[in-house]
Design a protein around this motif. Structure first.
Motif, PDB file in Angstrom:
ATOM      1  N   ALA A  18       0.930  -1.165   0.210  1.00  0.00           N
ATOM      2  CA  ALA A  18      -0.057   0.015  -0.069  1.00  0.00           C
ATOM      3  C   ALA A  18       0.904   1.110  -0.018  1.00  0.00           C
ATOM      4  O   ALA A  18       0.557   2.375  -0.671  1.00  0.00           O
ATOM      5  N   LEU A  22       0.485   3.683  -3.063  1.00  0.00           N
ATOM      6  CA  LEU A  22       0.117   5.250  -2.703  1.00  0.00           C
ATOM      7  C   LEU A  22       1.060   6.210  -3.006  1.00  0.00           C
ATOM      8  O   LEU A  22       0.727   7.197  -3.664  1.00  0.00           O
ATOM      9  N   LEU A 103      -8.256   0.865   5.439  1.00  0.00           N
ATOM     10  CA  LEU A 103      -8.264   1.408   3.786  1.00  0.00           C
ATOM     11  C   LEU A 103      -9.481   1.211   3.429  1.00  0.00           C
ATOM     12  O   LEU A 103     -10.219   2.067   2.610  1.00  0.00           O
ATOM     13  N   VAL A 169      -6.383   1.936  -3.283  1.00  0.00           N
ATOM     14  CA  VAL A 169      -5.789   2.885  -3.066  1.00  0.00           C
ATOM     15  C   VAL A 169      -6.237   3.988  -4.282  1.00  0.00           C
ATOM     16  O   VAL A 169      -6.252   5.332  -4.095  1.00  0.00           O
TER      17      VAL A 169
END
Length: 189
Positions: A18, A22, A103, A169
Motif C-alpha cells: 500500500a 500510494l 483502507l 488506493v
C-alpha cells in the motif's frame, strides 16, 4: 504536506504494498511510510516483491519497521490493512482514533460522505467522514474492512492482494487527492 502511515501485522506484505502504490499515485505531495506490529528489519517475501513489480513498484529493499508513538503522532492519517491494526494503534496511542481507519473503511466512508473538497484539509475531511463512527466497529474481523494477508500463500494470492490494494488506493486517492492519476498495471509484453 499530508503525512500518511500505513500499518499491517509484519510490515512485509500489505503495508509496504500500500505504501508503494500510494506513493506512486500521490508522488511528492504526500509523505507515505509504513510500519507493522512485529519486529523490525525483516525483508518482504519474494512473492510480494514480484507481485509489486507487475505494477512498476519496487519494494525489494524494504525492511520492516515496528510502529511507535512517534510515527503515530506525526501521521495525519493512519491506515490499517485490517481492523486489528486500527485496534492496536489505538492501544499504542489513545489520541490516534480520529485519524485511524482501515483502507476499506476510508473508501467506504469517503463514498458515503463525499470526497475531500479543495478547501478541506485532510484532518477536516477525516472528521467529516467520521460522523457516527463507533469504536465498536473495530471488533472482530470483517471482509468489509480487512484486506486479506497473503503471507505464506501462493504468488497468485499475493497478486490478488496487490490487485485489491491497488483498486482501493485508486479509489482512496480519487476521494482524498483527486488531482492524482491512477496507476495502470503495465500490459504484458
Amino acid at each position: 504536506m499530508d503525512d500518511v502511515l500505513v500499518v499491517c501485522t509484519g510490515n512485509i506484505c500489505r503495508s509496504p504494498m500500500a505504501e508503494g502504490l500510494l506513493t506512486a499515485r500521490v508522488g511528492s505531495t504526500v509523505r507515505v511510510e509504513s510500519a507493522g506490529l512485529l519486529a523490525s528489519g525483516v525483508s518482504s517475501p519474494a512473492e510480494a516483491v514480484d507481485a509489486m513489480r507487475e505494477f512498476g513498484v519496487d519494494i525489494s529493499t524494504h525492511l520492516s519497521r515496528r510502529v511507535d508513538q512517534e510515527m503515530l503522532a506525526r501521521a495525519d492519517l493512519v491506515i490499517g490493512m485490517a481492523r486489528e491494526h486500527v485496534r492496536e494503534v489505538t492501544v499504542i496511542s489513545k489520541t490516534v482514533w480520529p485519524k485511524a481507519f482501515t483502507l476499506k473503511e476510508l473508501v467506504r466512508r469517503g463514498k458515503e460522505f463525499g470526497a475531500r473538497s479543495g478547501s478541506e484539509t485532510l484532518t477536516d475531511w477525516l472528521v467529516r467522514i467520521s460522523l457516527d463512527r463507533e469504536h465498536t466497529a473495530l471488533l472482530g474481523d470483517s471482509q468489509e474492512d480487512d484486506v486479506e494477508d497473503p503471507i505464506g500463500g501462493t504468488f497468485e494470492q499475493f497478486t490478488k492482494t496487490v490487485d485489491q490494494i491497488s483498486a482501493l488506493v485508486d479509489e482512496f486517492v480519487e476521494l482524498a487527492w483527486s488531482e492524482s492519476a491512477p496507476i495502470e498495471r503495465p500490459l504484458p509484453s
